[in-house]
Enzyme design. Structure first.
Site, short mmCIF file in Angstrom:
data_model
loop_
_atom_site.label_atom_id
_atom_site.label_comp_id
_atom_site.label_asym_id
_atom_site.label_seq_id
_atom_site.Cartn_x
_atom_site.Cartn_y
_atom_site.Cartn_z
N ASP A 486 -10.84 -38.19 -6.63
CA ASP A 486 -10.94 -36.72 -5.70
C ASP A 486 -9.81 -35.61 -6.21
OD1 ASP A 486 -11.72 -35.75 -2.94
OD2 ASP A 486 -9.77 -35.81 -2.71
N GLU A 523 -13.24 -34.76 -9.87
CA GLU A 523 -13.38 -33.46 -9.60
C GLU A 523 -12.16 -32.64 -10.24
OE1 GLU A 523 -14.87 -32.91 -4.99
OE2 GLU A 523 -13.01 -33.89 -5.12
#
Length: 884
Positions: A486, A523
């Site tokens: 993340d 990400e």
């Protein structure tokens, strides 16, 4: 957790302020000195034992020093940063620096264990203070302790049945162990800052916490924190206490665990990934014996597991689980979980009552995405049959085994970039053991929150170590096959590469797993206080190219769907949603000429995506120019950034923002039939599924999954989030207006849609879309041309023969080895003539010719002219020399 642009401030605040499930009594803090007010600024940064950086200029009339309650006075003299220091701290490179007097440097370790202030005063008069501020200490802690502390084995470590518990707390005045109600002294290693104690076999599975007496700048006083272990391997319910648990204990291994055979490893460039939330998967599945639990993945005959097995047989290789580590916002005991008190199913499809009722219990229900980490290396207890003890360890392993038996490898979504809380908050673990170290601090000493929540600092040695150690534990002890990071752009590139190096060192003989087969992606967004490599070289899309670690690519996603995730008018159209070819009437789309130009540019972005987002892939764009992928514009950035297939991960939807079906529902003309909506969904999915490099789709998207237009469902409960595997239950559309917090501005667009019968698919549309998608997966998996290992291989195999000024708006024709693929997003049948292929025998690929989609079977090919004619809203794959 986020997309190119972060969520709205309201949504971020809601996540950051989510009510904790942890009872106040579970982690207490006792004040040992009077409070000195709210947190004071800490603008001086002590970056190593000899150097302080402080935005205060020395003059002939001033003197500077550090004042410590324990270490006395540490004298400072003006100096300049070395080139090495500037490289290590680029954001401090232009600031004034000071050197500690050589005779005072030995006082550093003592000074760091109490209140510390940087003071500038009038020369010759120490009482005439001109500037005073607190001091940030991560750099000097790393300099003093990291070399030895990096080698320490933290948490519970067993040897010959005897556990040793170790915690890094270099600034603590004392640390003791609260073991099952009794206090045990711990010993401090002065060189590493690690406190440890060894116990007997009778300590096994006993609950414990550390009692840490430490100066806490956030409250300006010395406190005694009773806190769980950051390296915990097991927990009691609601994370109240850690457990002295040995993950190698045979009692925690399900049957066949040691000999578990996984499906064959799939290279990252070929990974086809289903992103799945554990509770969403089974909570509404009436055929599951364990709804909402890890054990639902052991229910082989449930509708959900049968569907996953079908996807696996078609080419899906991984299931990516949304956060499954211990997180802060869900009461873990089912008896403590609130439930909406309304008859939700009886309310109208466009009512605001459902969302209001769900919101009323959201802070206390059993649902959250889980992007609020509490303990990074323990399975979340809310998904276990019993959260109080080691069942969560065993059942997580049973889940991994169940997925393997279905033909799927397991990926974990990991969130090391922030914590649920910082300072003296009861949900703060790291910052209550070493205050001011694990969190990333801004210039004034406040905690960075650009990630939504208190940010961590993996650039600091011991936070970076925690990331690596945690990942290795999941790989070795739980046989996890991949990790999705993340907000990976908030990590240093070096930290992610250290993870890769540690995994590559794992071997079947030594560790039970082949670490080289474990995939990594994340990400790679570039924003916040670290943006543009301000503090270190980030792990972003640009910098990770060529590392073998993939980043999500938003380029083709936006081109396929249309617009961006945060448009005021959600009807902005794109390639699959009818831009120019089937306009919806929204003024946000502009005039006809503008629409045509935008559509053709979107097609160029999709071509770059189909190449694997390669920076150096060359083709003729729709303006007639010969361009590289890096020369195609994406909102001012290069569309192509990858160095090799596998650097960029393609997707049309994920848990963030509206599901693909909901995004298309906003964008397609309201009159669009349910059948055409289903066909459009497959076209959009195909642009990712048939790309070079890895691709991901949200679980249920092949079944037209809807969240009733909710664009941020992280806390929207089961009513809006559950996957419906049985088509008779619908696809989730029309379950009421989506929650107001993130969707109220879109309600005027949502209300007429939610009652539109054409937007409500039935079983023919739901099952037909899934079957058509699985046919495309089979083609992607069985045709080697889709699996180019190098950029050169892609350049040789892939072309777009009709690209240029004459390209048909809404249609992309791709040639790949012996294949020709036509993506027809328009509503009507389209001929695509490729003169160079005239005379070459082509036929619809056997998988489609004998497949589930009757419409694609009407696609034709005229050999004499090289003309491929494809029905509207259809992706047809032709193979040279094949006959149906």
């Amino acid at each position: 957790m986020t997309s190119t642009v972060l969520r709205t401030a309201a949504a971020l605040a809601a996540l950051a302020l989510g009510v904790a499930a942890v009872p106040a009594a579970s982690r207490t803090a006792r004040a040992e000195a009077p409070a000195t007010g709210t947190r004071a600024p800490a603008e001086a940064q002590w970056i190593d034992r000899a150097t302080v950086v402080w935005q205060v200029q020395h003059t002939a009339g001033t003197a500077e020093e550090l004042r410590s309650a324990d270490g006395g006075t540490l004298r400072l003299a003006p100096a300049s940063l070395t080139d090495a220091q500037k490289a290590a701290y680029p954001h401090l490179a232009g600031r004034p620096a000071y050197r500690l007097h050589p005779r005072d440097r030995d006082k550093a370790a003592t000074a760091l264990r109490g209140p510390l202030t940087a003071v500038q005063y009038a020369a010759g008069d120490r009482d005439r203070v001109r500037h005073r501020t607190g001091v940030q200490i991560p750099g000097v802690l790393d300099d003093l302790y990291a070399d030895r502390a990096r080698r320490a084995r933290l948490g519970p470590v067993f040897h010959a049945g005897r556990p040793t518990l170790s915690v890094w707390a270099p600034t603590a005045r004392s640390v003791s162990l609260d073991l099952d109600g009794r206090t045990v002294a711990m010993r401090r290693d002065a060189r590493s800052g690690v406190w440890s104690v060894t116990g007997g076999p009778d300590w096994r599975d006993k609950p414990y916490r550390y009692r840490v007496r430490v100066w806490a700048p956030s409250v300006g006083k010395t406190v005694t924190n009773e806190v769980t272990d950051p390296y915990a391997t097991a927990l009691t319910a609601d994370s109240a206490r850690s457990l002295v648990t040995d993950l190698a204990d045979p009692r925690l291994a399900p049957a066949g665990w040691a000999s578990l055979k996984k499906p064959g490893a799939v290279p990252l460039r070929d990974a086809r990934i289903q992103e799945l939330h554990i509770r969403d998967f089974s909570i509404a599945d009436r055929t599951s014996a364990h709804p909402g639990q890890y054990l639902a993945f052991t229910d082989r005959d449930s509708d959900g597991m049968r569907h996953l097995a079908r996807l696996a047989r078609s080419g899906t290789s991984y299931v990516h689980l949304l956060p499954a580590f211990d997180f802060a916002t869900v009461p873990e005991r089912r008896s403590d979980q609130a439930r909406p008190g309304c008859d939700l199913a009886a309310l109208p499809a466009d009512s605001g009552q459902q969302q209001k009722c769900v919101a009323g219990t959201a802070a206390r229900d059993g649902y959250n995405w889980g992007y609020d980490p509490l303990h990074y290396t323990v399975p979340e207890g809310g998904y276990a049959s019993d959260p109080d003890g080691p069942a969560r360890v065993r059942e997580f392993r049973q889940m991994v085994r169940g997925l393997a038996h279905a033909g799927l490898r397991t990926v974990m979504d990991v969130v090391y970039n922030h914590t649920a809380a910082a300072g003296q908050d009861e949900r703060s673990v790291l910052d209550r053991i070493v205050p001011g170290y694990y969190q990333r601090l801004l210039d004034d000493g406040s905690v960075a929150t650009s990630t939504c929540c208190p940010g961590t600092a993996p650039e600091h040695a011991m936070m970076g170590k925690l990331v690596v150690d945690s990942i290795v534990t999941w790989a070795r002890q739980y046989k996890v096959d991949g990790f999705r990071f993340d907000l990976m752009g908030h990590h240093p590139k070096a930290n992610i590469l250290a993870v890769r190096k540690a995994l590559d060192a794992l071997t079947p003989a030594k560790d039970g797993v082949d670490g080289t087969s474990i995939i990594l992606y994340g990400e790679g967004w570039n924003f916040g206080e670290v943006a543009d490599d301000a503090r270190f070289v980030q792990a972003t899309q640009r910098t990770m190219a060529g590392t073998g670690i993939a980043t999500f690519s938003d380029r083709a996603r936006d081109a396929v769907r249309g617009g961006g995730p945060f448009d005021e008018d959600p009807r902005v159209q794109g390639f699959a949603s009818g831009l120019f070819t089937d306009p919806n009437g929204s003024p946000a789309n502009g005039g006809r000429d503008e629409q045509r130009a935008r559509l053709l540019h979107a097609q160029d972005l999709i071509k770059v995506g189909l190449s694997g987002n390669l920076a150096d892939y060359t083709f003729t764009d729709t303006t007639g120019r010969r361009v590289k992928g890096s020369e195609v514009d994406y909102n001012g950035a290069p569309a192509g950034y990858a160095a090799a297939p596998g650097d960029a991960l393609a997707y049309a939807d994920a848990h963030d923002n509206e599901t693909l079906y909901d995004a298309l529902a906003y964008k397609l003309p309201e009159r669009t039939s349910a059948a055409d909506r289903a066909r459009t969904q497959v076209v959009a999915l195909a642009t990712a599924a048939l790309s070079q490099g890895p691709a991901l789709s949200q679980a249920g998207t092949d079944l037209l999954r809807s969240k009733s237009l909710d664009r941020n469902s992280y806390d929207s409960g089961d009513w809006f989030n559950a996957v419906h595997w049985d088509c008779a239950s619908g696809n989730g559309f029309g379950r009421g207006l989506p929650p107001a917090a993130d969707n109220a501005s879109k309600w005027p667009y949502a209300k007429p849609l939610l009652t539109n019968p054409a937007a409500r698919p039935g079983c023919p549309e739901i099952t037909g879309a899934s079957a058509a998608y699985r046919d495309l997966l089979r083609i992607r998996t069985t045709e080697r041309a889709f699996s180019q290992a190098t950029a050169e291989g892609v350049r040789e195999a892939l072309s777009f023969p009709l690209s240029g000024t004459g390209e048909t708006p809404g249609v992309i024709t791709m040639r790949l080895g012996r294949l020709v693929v036509v993506f027809n997003a328009t509503p009507s049948r389209q001929p695509q003539t490729v003169p160079d292929l005239a005379g070459t025998p082509y036929a619809l690929h056997p998988v489609q010719a004998h497949g589930a989609d009757a419409t694609v079977k009407t696609a034709t090919y005229e050999r004499a002219t090289g003309t491929f004619t494809v029905p509207g809203r259809t992706v047809a794959v032709y193979a040279a020399g094949d006959t149906p």
